[in-house]
Design an enzyme around this catalytic site. Structure first.
Site, PDB file in Angstrom:
ATOM      1  N   ASP A   1       0.855  -1.245  -0.088  1.00  0.00           N
ATOM      2  CA  ASP A   1       0.126   0.012  -0.044  1.00  0.00           C
ATOM      3  C   ASP A   1       0.956   0.990   0.206  1.00  0.00           C
ATOM      4  O   ASP A   1       1.680   1.715   0.880  1.00  0.00           O
ATOM      5  CB  ASP A   1      -0.837  -0.007   1.177  1.00  0.00           C
ATOM      6  CG  ASP A   1      -1.699   1.153   1.351  1.00  0.00           C
ATOM      7  OD1 ASP A   1      -1.502   2.166   0.568  1.00  0.00           O
ATOM      8  OD2 ASP A   1      -2.818   1.174   2.129  1.00  0.00           O
TER       9      ASP A   1
ATOM     10  N   SER B   1      -1.740  13.227 -14.975  1.00  0.00           N
ATOM     11  CA  SER B   1      -3.084  13.207 -15.622  1.00  0.00           C
ATOM     12  C   SER B   1      -3.400  14.329 -16.543  1.00  0.00           C
ATOM     13  O   SER B   1      -2.751  15.611 -16.269  1.00  0.00           O
ATOM     14  CB  SER B   1      -4.388  12.766 -14.654  1.00  0.00           C
ATOM     15  OG  SER B   1      -5.309  12.918 -15.199  1.00  0.00           O
TER      16      SER B   1
ATOM     17  N   TYR C   1      -9.446  14.373  -7.277  1.00  0.00           N
ATOM     18  CA  TYR C   1      -8.474  13.845  -8.092  1.00  0.00           C
ATOM     19  C   TYR C   1      -7.539  14.911  -8.665  1.00  0.00           C
ATOM     20  O   TYR C   1      -6.284  14.763  -8.845  1.00  0.00           O
ATOM     21  CB  TYR C   1      -9.141  12.982  -9.140  1.00  0.00           C
ATOM     22  CG  TYR C   1      -8.343  12.051  -9.998  1.00  0.00           C
ATOM     23  CD1 TYR C   1      -7.723  10.739  -9.711  1.00  0.00           C
ATOM     24  CD2 TYR C   1      -8.202  12.260 -11.247  1.00  0.00           C
ATOM     25  CE1 TYR C   1      -6.877  10.012 -10.389  1.00  0.00           C
ATOM     26  CE2 TYR C   1      -7.112  11.674 -12.455  1.00  0.00           C
ATOM     27  CZ  TYR C   1      -6.884  10.398 -11.716  1.00  0.00           C
ATOM     28  OH  TYR C   1      -5.987   9.669 -12.635  1.00  0.00           O
TER      29      TYR C   1
ATOM     30  N   LYS D   1      -3.557  15.111  -8.447  1.00  0.00           N
ATOM     31  CA  LYS D   1      -2.817  15.157  -9.681  1.00  0.00           C
ATOM     32  C   LYS D   1      -1.983  16.508  -9.976  1.00  0.00           C
ATOM     33  O   LYS D   1      -0.900  16.630 -10.477  1.00  0.00           O
ATOM     34  CB  LYS D   1      -3.399  14.570 -10.767  1.00  0.00           C
ATOM     35  CG  LYS D   1      -4.016  13.169 -10.791  1.00  0.00           C
ATOM     36  CD  LYS D   1      -2.896  12.147 -10.851  1.00  0.00           C
ATOM     37  CE  LYS D   1      -3.137  10.496 -10.793  1.00  0.00           C
ATOM     38  NZ  LYS D   1      -2.138   9.865 -10.961  1.00  0.00           N
TER      39      LYS D   1
HETATM   40  N1  LIG Z   1      -6.916   5.314 -17.093  1.00  0.00           N
HETATM   41  C1  LIG Z   1      -6.599   6.654 -17.274  1.00  0.00           C
HETATM   42  O1  LIG Z   1      -7.471   6.896 -18.141  1.00  0.00           O
HETATM   43  C2  LIG Z   1      -5.699   7.244 -16.498  1.00  0.00           C
HETATM   44  C3  LIG Z   1      -5.714   8.520 -17.016  1.00  0.00           C
HETATM   45  C4  LIG Z   1      -4.707   9.639 -16.252  1.00  0.00           C
HETATM   46  C5  LIG Z   1      -4.233   9.110 -15.230  1.00  0.00           C
HETATM   47  N2  LIG Z   1      -4.251   7.752 -14.904  1.00  0.00           N
HETATM   48  C6  LIG Z   1      -3.341   7.455 -13.912  1.00  0.00           C
HETATM   49  O2  LIG Z   1      -2.268   6.252 -14.206  1.00  0.00           O
HETATM   50  C7  LIG Z   1      -2.111   5.441 -13.099  1.00  0.00           C
HETATM   51  C8  LIG Z   1      -2.687   4.011 -13.440  1.00  0.00           C
HETATM   52  O3  LIG Z   1      -3.926   3.965 -13.661  1.00  0.00           O
HETATM   53  P1  LIG Z   1      -4.664   2.867 -14.534  1.00  0.00           P
HETATM   54  O4  LIG Z   1      -5.370   3.429 -15.487  1.00  0.00           O
HETATM   55  O5  LIG Z   1      -3.639   1.859 -15.044  1.00  0.00           O
HETATM   56  O6  LIG Z   1      -5.659   2.332 -13.347  1.00  0.00           O
HETATM   57  P2  LIG Z   1      -5.827   0.817 -12.915  1.00  0.00           P
HETATM   58  O7  LIG Z   1      -7.215   0.784 -11.729  1.00  0.00           O
HETATM   59  O8  LIG Z   1      -5.834  -0.344 -13.841  1.00  0.00           O
HETATM   60  O9  LIG Z   1      -4.603   0.404 -11.970  1.00  0.00           O
HETATM   61  C9  LIG Z   1      -4.176   1.051 -10.885  1.00  0.00           C
HETATM   62  C10 LIG Z   1      -3.336   0.102  -9.843  1.00  0.00           C
HETATM   63  O10 LIG Z   1      -3.033   0.866  -8.721  1.00  0.00           O
HETATM   64  C11 LIG Z   1      -3.128  -0.083  -7.728  1.00  0.00           C
HETATM   65  N3  LIG Z   1      -3.330   0.737  -6.508  1.00  0.00           N
HETATM   66  C12 LIG Z   1      -4.313   1.438  -6.156  1.00  0.00           C
HETATM   67  N4  LIG Z   1      -4.303   2.079  -4.930  1.00  0.00           N
HETATM   68  C13 LIG Z   1      -2.944   1.554  -4.409  1.00  0.00           C
HETATM   69  C14 LIG Z   1      -2.161   1.441  -3.344  1.00  0.00           C
HETATM   70  N5  LIG Z   1      -2.808   2.525  -2.229  1.00  0.00           N
HETATM   71  N6  LIG Z   1      -1.053   0.993  -3.133  1.00  0.00           N
HETATM   72  C15 LIG Z   1      -0.746   0.161  -4.161  1.00  0.00           C
HETATM   73  N7  LIG Z   1      -1.346   0.029  -5.349  1.00  0.00           N
HETATM   74  C16 LIG Z   1      -2.464   0.788  -5.320  1.00  0.00           C
HETATM   75  C17 LIG Z   1      -4.363  -0.780  -7.987  1.00  0.00           C
HETATM   76  O11 LIG Z   1      -4.500  -1.838  -7.375  1.00  0.00           O
HETATM   77  C18 LIG Z   1      -4.407  -1.125  -9.348  1.00  0.00           C
HETATM   78  O12 LIG Z   1      -3.658  -2.179  -9.886  1.00  0.00           O
HETATM   79  C19 LIG Z   1      -2.940   5.975 -11.859  1.00  0.00           C
HETATM   80  O13 LIG Z   1      -2.077   6.854 -11.269  1.00  0.00           O
HETATM   81  C20 LIG Z   1      -4.166   6.746 -12.442  1.00  0.00           C
HETATM   82  O14 LIG Z   1      -4.614   7.828 -11.902  1.00  0.00           O
HETATM   83  C21 LIG Z   1      -4.785   6.898 -15.587  1.00  0.00           C
END
Ligand SMILES: NC(=O)c1ccc[n+]([C@@H]2O[C@H](COP(=O)([O-])OP(=O)(O)OC[C@H]3O[C@@H](n4cnc5c(N)ncnc54)[C@H](O)[C@@H]3O)[C@@H](O)[C@H]2O)c1
Length: 261
Positions: free
Chosen positions: A63, A143, A156, A160
């Protein structure tokens, strides 16, 4: 020789959409990867896939908001692979609410994971890199919500935008140790995160079950569609490699032209 040959890279949130793609791409370029995630089983599955494909990977449960667990994650990387060269602070989450419905619990949870988690992981990784004395790279995940405020995403966005602040501050403070700190900022990436986001956004706006907020949002990009995680991963390999050594303190948009800055 791969582009990140033998580099030891921790990817937090490595079980998720972008994180898992980053782990695979880094391992394919010779990196040794620690897949770190709240979801231990899925992190193990990603590491097993990489090893089955001939790469080097281990996994660990973490975590990112818990300093003891983050320390254990760093130790695990060093015990497994001998050092730490790169940390990719990618773990993140969101729980959208219309601005008028945001409460302190919603705010605290989102900022804690997305910003405090980045601070803790940066601090603990930097301690290890400074002790090694050979520099390092810290890569954070911003993001489009690091650059613009969105009504349904206020905590969020705060978190970010905060990641951008941490990136700039840590770049200034860690440069004397040869550590660079950068971030990348995706727009709409088709990952498991959007399963929950779509549900929340449909509920906020009373949309029908077949509405697809992710695709609607992505039509606002110049490219006009969501990215797949594999389209994002090559840039992360670049930020983990020596090719990006002259870059620090920046957040790079990888968003299909959604936000023009
Ligand atoms: N998907 C999008 O459109 C998007 C856009 C902009 C930014 N992001 C950012 O990209 C990153 C990855 O997102 P994603 O889309 O792959 O999401 P996702 O939900 O597929 O993956 C996120 C992972 O983070 C893990 N996680 C969450 N809280 C945690 C914690 N406290 N400790 C350890 N692990 C933790 C989850 O278990 C998950 O496996 C994130 O920071 C997200 O905010 C995503």
């Amino acid at each position: 020789m791969g582009r990140v040959q033998d580099r030891v890279v921790i990817v937090t949130g490595g079980a998720g959409g972008i994180g898992a793609a980053a782990c695979r791409a880094i391992a394919a370029e010779g990196g040794r990867v620690l897949v770190a995630d709240l979801d231990a089983a899925q992190a193990r599955a990603v590491a097993d896939d990489i090893v089955a494909a001939g790469g080097a990977a281990e996994s660990t449960e973490v975590d990112v908001t818990d300093r003891e667990q983050v320390r254990a994650m760093i130790d695990r990387a060093v015990d497994s692979f001998g050092e730490l060269n790169v940390i990719f602070n990618n773990a993140g989450m969101n729980r959208p609410r219309g601005f008028m419905d945001v409460d302190q619990a919603n705010f605290d949870e989102i900022v804690r994971v997305n910003t405090w988690g980045v601070i803790v992981c940066t601090q603990e990784a930097a301690k290890q890199m400074i002790a090694q004395g050979s520099g390092g790279k810290i890569v954070n995940t911003g993001s489009i919500a690091s650059r613009q405020g969105f009504w349904d995403f206020v905590p969020y966005c705060v978190a970010k935008f905060g990641t951008l602040a941490v990136t700039q501050a840590a770049a200034r403070g860690l440069v004397e140790h040869g550590i660079t700190v950068n971030a990348f900022a995706p727009g709409v990436v088709d990952t498991p995160m959007w399963v929950g986001l779509n549900e929340d956004i449909r509920a906020i706006h009373d949309q029908p079950a077949d509405a697809d907020p992710m695709r609607e949002f992505a039509t606002g990009t110049l490219i006009g569609r969501p990215a797949s995680p594999s389209e994002i991963a090559p840039f992360l390999v670049y930020l983990a490699s020596s090719e990006s050594d002259y870059m620090t303190g920046q957040m790079y948009m990888v968003d299909g032209g959604q936000v023009l800055v």
